[in-house]
Design an enzyme around this catalytic site. Sequence first.
Site, short mmCIF file in Angstrom:
data_model
loop_
_atom_site.label_atom_id
_atom_site.label_comp_id
_atom_site.label_asym_id
_atom_site.label_seq_id
_atom_site.Cartn_x
_atom_site.Cartn_y
_atom_site.Cartn_z
N ASP A 189 0.84 -1.20 0.00
CA ASP A 189 0.00 0.00 0.00
C ASP A 189 0.87 1.25 0.00
O ASP A 189 2.08 1.20 0.30
CB ASP A 189 -0.89 -0.04 1.26
CG ASP A 189 -2.16 0.78 1.12
OD1 ASP A 189 -2.28 1.56 0.17
OD2 ASP A 189 -3.04 0.63 2.00
N ASP A 219 -10.70 2.05 -3.35
CA ASP A 219 -11.32 1.82 -2.05
C ASP A 219 -12.83 1.90 -2.16
O ASP A 219 -13.54 1.52 -1.23
CB ASP A 219 -10.84 2.88 -1.04
CG ASP A 219 -9.53 2.49 -0.40
OD1 ASP A 219 -9.09 1.34 -0.59
OD2 ASP A 219 -8.93 3.33 0.29
C1 DGJ Z 1 -5.84 1.97 1.91
C2 DGJ Z 1 -6.21 0.76 1.12
O1 DGJ Z 1 -6.71 1.14 -0.12
C3 DGJ Z 1 -7.21 -0.07 1.90
O2 DGJ Z 1 -7.62 -1.17 1.14
C4 DGJ Z 1 -6.58 -0.50 3.19
O3 DGJ Z 1 -5.51 -1.36 2.93
C5 DGJ Z 1 -6.12 0.71 3.98
N1 DGJ Z 1 -5.28 1.57 3.18
C6 DGJ Z 1 -5.39 0.30 5.20
O4 DGJ Z 1 -4.81 1.34 5.86
#
Ligand code: DGJ
Length: 747
Positions: A478, A548
Site C-alpha cells: 500500500d 477503495d
Molecule cells: C488503503 C487501502 O486502499 C485499503 O484497502 C486499506 O488497505 C487501507 N489503506 C489500510 O490502511
Amino acid sequence: MGIFVTPDYHFELTTDHTSYLFNVLESGDLGHVYYGPKLAWPNYANLEANEFRMVMPVLRPDTPEFSLDNLKQEYPSYGHGDFRYPAYQITYPDGSRISEFQYDHYAIVRGKTALPHFPSAFSDGDQDDVETLTVYLEDKTAKLSLALNYSVFPHQDVIVRSAAFTNTGTGSVTLDAAGSFAVDLPSSCFDLYQLSGAWARERHLYHRPLTRGIQSVSSTRNSSSAQQNPFIALGSKQIDDANGAVYGFSLIYSGSFLAQAEVDYYDTTRVTMGINPFDFVWQLAPEESFQTPEGILTYSDQGWNGMSDNFHQFLTHHLLPQRWVNQDRPILINNWEATYFNFNEEKLVALGEKAKALGIELLVLDDGWFGKRNDATTSLGDWEANLAKLPNGLAGLSKKIHGLGLKFGLWFEPEMVSQESNLYKAHPDWVIHVPNRRMTPSRNQFVLDFSRTEVIDYLYRAMSQAIQEAQLDYIKWDMNRHITELYSLALPPEREKELGYRYIQGVYQLYERLTTAFPDVLFESCASGGGRFDPGLLYYAPQAWTSDDTDAMERLKIQWGTSLVYPLSTMGAHVSAVPNHQTRRITSLKTRAEVAYFGLLGYELDITKLSLADETTIKDQIRFYKTHRTLLQHGKFIRLVSPYANDGNVTAWMVISPDGTEAIAARYQVLAEPNPDYHWLKFTGLDPQAVYTINGQGQYGGDELMSAGLFIPQLFDIRKARDPSFDQKHSFDFSSALFLIKRVAPR
Ligand code: DGJ
C-alpha cells in the site's frame, strides 16, 4: 519484417495494422513522417509536406522552405526555430540551452530486452516477431549522444519508445527535461481523452476537443496518482466502442509525469509524454547515461475496444510478470472492511474458517498487524507482529491459516513511517523533509527517503523476515500519501531535483529485490485504493487494488475507465458489506458480485456474520466464479454500453474466450424506470455464422445478437405489485443481469 530502412534513411516501422514512419532530415535532425493505418507504398514527399511559409526561421538561406518551425519532428529540441514545446531540454556549463543532435547511425536487433532495474517491455526472444531499432544521434559540440529506441510489437500494434542521453565529454550537463517520446500528427481533429479522478473516484473517463495551444494531463505528486493516470488518447470525433480511429499513449512509470498535446499554428498536434519536467533536473556527469522511462504508443481504427485490446495484449505478453500472467488468481477475503484495526488472532482464524467453508482461497491480513498499530497514528516502519493482537506471532497465525487450507497474505506500507515508531526514533534523517521547515503529515505519516540504499536495505530485511516467518503467499503493498517537502538529507544540493525520480527508482528496486528473492509471492499494489495503478508497478505486481470505493454502482465507472488500458487480470474487485462504507448505498449481493466478477474477485466484509441465505448465495457465487475464472480473468474484454454515455443509467460489458465458444456478458441498470423504452443489448465479437444459447436457453444467430441484439425485458411488470406473494420491499434499482453465451453450432 517490422523495421525497414530505405537507402535514403527513411525508417519504416510496421505492425499488423499500422505504419510509423520517420526520416533523417537534410539538417541531420530526425523528422517525423507518419503514424496511423498501415501504408503499403508511402509517398514520402507527400507525407512530409514541406513548403515555404512566411516568417519562418530557416537553417540555410539556400533552402528557404526548410524550417524546423513547420516540419513534423521525431524528438524535437528547442532553439533552432521550432517554437512548439520540445521533447527534452539541456543546459550546458556555459549557460546555453541549444542542442544539435544529428543522425549518426542505427542498429536493429531482434526482440526487446527489459531495461536493467527499471520496469520496461520485453519480448519472448525470437518467438514473437518483436524488433528493436536504435537510432544514434550525436551532438559533437556538446559531446553528448542520444539513443532513440523503438521496439515494434507487431501483433499488438504497439510501438514502445524511449530515449537515452550519454555524456561522452569531460564536464557535467544538466537535463532539464527528458521526455520519453514525441509524435507530430498532421491534424487536430481529435478529442483528448484522459482517466482522471480522486480517491474513491479513480480513472473516470473525461474528454475535450483538441484546440490550438497546449492541453495536458500530469501529476506532480511523485506518484502516477488517482487524480491523473499516465494515459491519454486522441479519439476521432465519431469514435465509439467498436468503431473509429484512436491513438492511445501510456507510460511505464509510476512517478510524476506529463502527457501533453500541443496544437500548433498549422493544425499539427504534437504529443509528448514522459517524466514531468516540473521540479525535475538531472545532472549528467561525464560517462554517465540517463535513460527515460518507456512510452507505449498504439493506434486502432476499431474504436475503444480495439485500443484497449492492444493495450491488454501488450501488457499481458510484454510487461506483466510472466510468472503470474496466465495463472488463475486466488479468490481472497480481506479483513480491512470486516474489522478495520479491531481484530485478533481468534477473529482472523474465525474469518479463515468461514472463508474456507465458502470456497475462498486466500486470507489477506490488512493494516494493523504490526508494532503498536491500533489506529492510523502509529507504527509504520516497525514491521514486526503486534503480539497483543497476534500472541503467536506471524508464524503462529500463518500456521493456523495455512492449516485451514488457505493461502496467507499480509499488508505492508513499506514507503512510510509514523512519527510514533521505533524506526522514526532511530532514523529521523530517513524521512523526506526540509530541516527547519514545516513538515506536512498526511494520514499521520511521513515518507521514507527511497533514494537511500540503507532505507531499501532495511525494508528488504524487514519484509524478507516477515515473508519467511509467515511463509507468505501474497503481499498487498500500500502507499497512502503523496510526498510533500521533497528533499533528501543524503543528496548534494545540485542533485536535489533528482529526488522524485530517484525515489521511484528506489521503489522499483525494492520490488525487484523482493520479487526476485520470493518469486512465489503474489504482489498486489495499492495506493489508498487505485492511486498508483500504472504500467510501471504492474511490471512487478501483476495486480492492483482498483479503488477503495467498493460500491457496485460506483465501480461501473471505475472499472470501465480502468479497463480502457488495463486488463481484467490486473484489477482487484471485492464484494463488500451494505450499506456500502463509501457511499452508504444498499445494493444486492447479486449485483455486488456481478460487478466484481469482472476483475479479480475478493470479499471484504465480516463473513462470520452472514445470514444463512447470504452464505448460500456467496457459496454459489464462488462456485460460479471458479467455473468461469479463466474466462473472467483472462478472456478478451469488450465494452458494450458505456456508463459515460447517454444518462449513464445502463452499463454493459462482456468477456469472450479466445476461441469464441463462450462469453459472459453483464448488463447493469442504476435506477429502475416505470414503463421503460424497449431495450436491446447488442453483443460484439461473436461469430455471425454461429448459433448461440443464452443462459442455456434458446437459439440465437451470432449475426442477430450483434445486429438486433437480445431483447431485455422490463425489470418490473407492474402487475407484480398487486400479487400478494410479491416481496413489497424488493427494489429494482441497482440491478444486474448476467448472460452466459455458448456457441452450440456453426450454422
Ligand atoms: C488503503 C487501502 O486502499 C485499503 O484497502 C486499506 O488497505 C487501507 N489503506 C489500510 O490502511
